[in-house]
Design a protein around this motif. Structure first.
Motif, PDB file in Angstrom:
ATOM      1  N   ASN A   1      -0.853  14.785  11.934  1.00 46.91           N
ATOM      2  CA  ASN A   1      -1.618  13.997  10.963  1.00 46.91           C
ATOM      3  C   ASN A   1      -2.775  14.791  10.370  1.00 46.91           C
ATOM      4  O   ASN A   1      -3.084  14.647   9.188  1.00 46.91           O
TER       5      ASN A   1
ATOM      6  N   VAL B   1       3.182  -1.944   7.814  1.00 46.61           N
ATOM      7  CA  VAL B   1       2.969  -0.574   8.288  1.00 46.61           C
ATOM      8  C   VAL B   1       2.019  -0.637   9.473  1.00 46.61           C
ATOM      9  O   VAL B   1       0.929  -1.195   9.383  1.00 46.61           O
TER      10      VAL B   1
ATOM     11  N   LEU C   1      -0.447   4.624   4.938  1.00 46.84           N
ATOM     12  CA  LEU C   1       0.706   5.432   5.353  1.00 46.84           C
ATOM     13  C   LEU C   1       0.576   6.854   4.817  1.00 46.84           C
ATOM     14  O   LEU C   1       0.940   7.796   5.516  1.00 46.84           O
TER      15      LEU C   1
ATOM     16  N   TRP D   1       7.816  11.269  -4.250  1.00 53.55           N
ATOM     17  CA  TRP D   1       7.819  11.452  -2.795  1.00 53.55           C
ATOM     18  C   TRP D   1       9.073  12.200  -2.347  1.00 53.55           C
ATOM     19  O   TRP D   1       9.019  13.040  -1.448  1.00 53.55           O
TER      20      TRP D   1
ATOM     21  N   GLN E   1       8.709  12.856   6.754  1.00 52.44           N
ATOM     22  CA  GLN E   1       7.711  11.802   6.531  1.00 52.44           C
ATOM     23  C   GLN E   1       7.662  11.406   5.059  1.00 52.44           C
ATOM     24  O   GLN E   1       7.489  10.233   4.733  1.00 52.44           O
ATOM     25  N   CYS E   2       7.825  12.393   4.167  1.00 50.94           N
ATOM     26  CA  CYS E   2       7.860  12.083   2.737  1.00 50.94           C
ATOM     27  C   CYS E   2       9.054  11.201   2.402  1.00 50.94           C
ATOM     28  O   CYS E   2       8.946  10.282   1.581  1.00 50.94           O
TER      29      CYS E   2
ATOM     30  N   LYS F   1      10.451   9.091   4.446  1.00 50.18           N
ATOM     31  CA  LYS F   1      10.142   7.769   4.988  1.00 50.18           C
ATOM     32  C   LYS F   1       9.250   6.995   4.022  1.00 50.18           C
ATOM     33  O   LYS F   1       9.491   5.807   3.756  1.00 50.18           O
ATOM     34  N   ILE F   2       8.263   7.665   3.466  1.00 50.05           N
ATOM     35  CA  ILE F   2       7.360   7.018   2.519  1.00 50.05           C
ATOM     36  C   ILE F   2       8.101   6.684   1.224  1.00 50.05           C
ATOM     37  O   ILE F   2       7.878   5.628   0.628  1.00 50.05           O
TER      38      ILE F   2
ATOM     39  N   SER G   1       0.022   1.800  11.823  1.00 46.76           N
ATOM     40  CA  SER G   1      -0.418   3.186  11.975  1.00 46.76           C
ATOM     41  C   SER G   1      -0.841   3.458  13.404  1.00 46.76           C
ATOM     42  O   SER G   1      -1.431   2.613  14.060  1.00 46.76           O
TER      43      SER G   1
ATOM     44  N   PRO H   1       0.956   9.560   8.290  1.00 43.36           N
ATOM     45  CA  PRO H   1       2.309   9.030   8.444  1.00 43.36           C
ATOM     46  C   PRO H   1       2.935   9.285   9.815  1.00 43.36           C
ATOM     47  O   PRO H   1       3.860   8.581  10.209  1.00 43.36           O
TER      48      PRO H   1
END
Length: 117
Positions: free
Chosen positions: A67, A56, A108, A21, A40-41, A43-44, A58, A112
């Protein structure tokens, strides 16, 4: 139990998926347009290291354009891989908690933007 689950998760799944990630986030951040996707990557990647004990939430409607772009350029494939991993983990009773974490990461990975951890 949460700490033991996180340690086992990091040993078997979390470390190498967090690196993937993080590298994906670096690739997205090469271009100016990809910086929001790279963030976002990251965060993941943080969630993938220690997923037990975190929820999580959403909210696809918060950023539907982001998205949808995410979904087209890799989010669907990533979510499907987490669902497959979750199903494989849920085959045994011991793996069910890890399968639940895979399903959480699949939601997620699917959308995300607007999600809260």
């Amino acid at each position: 139990m949460r700490t033991i689950g996180n340690i086992l998760w990091m040993l078997f799944f979390g470390l190498w998926t967090a690196v993937v990630w993080f590298m994906l986030g670096l690739l997205w951040c090469i271009t100016i347009i990809g910086i929001p996707f790279g963030l976002q990557c990251f965060k993941i990647a943080g969630l993938v290291l220690w997923p037990f004990g975190k929820e999580v939430y959403s909210n696809f409607g918060a950023h539907p354009i982001g998205n949808l772009i995410w979904l087209v350029f890799g989010g669907l494939g990533l979510a499907i891989s987490y669902v497959i991993g979750g199903v494989i983990c849920c085959i045994t009773i011991i793996g069910i908690p890890f399968g639940k974490q895979c399903f959480k990461l699949a939601t997620l990975a699917l959308a995300p933007f607007g999600a809260r951890v």
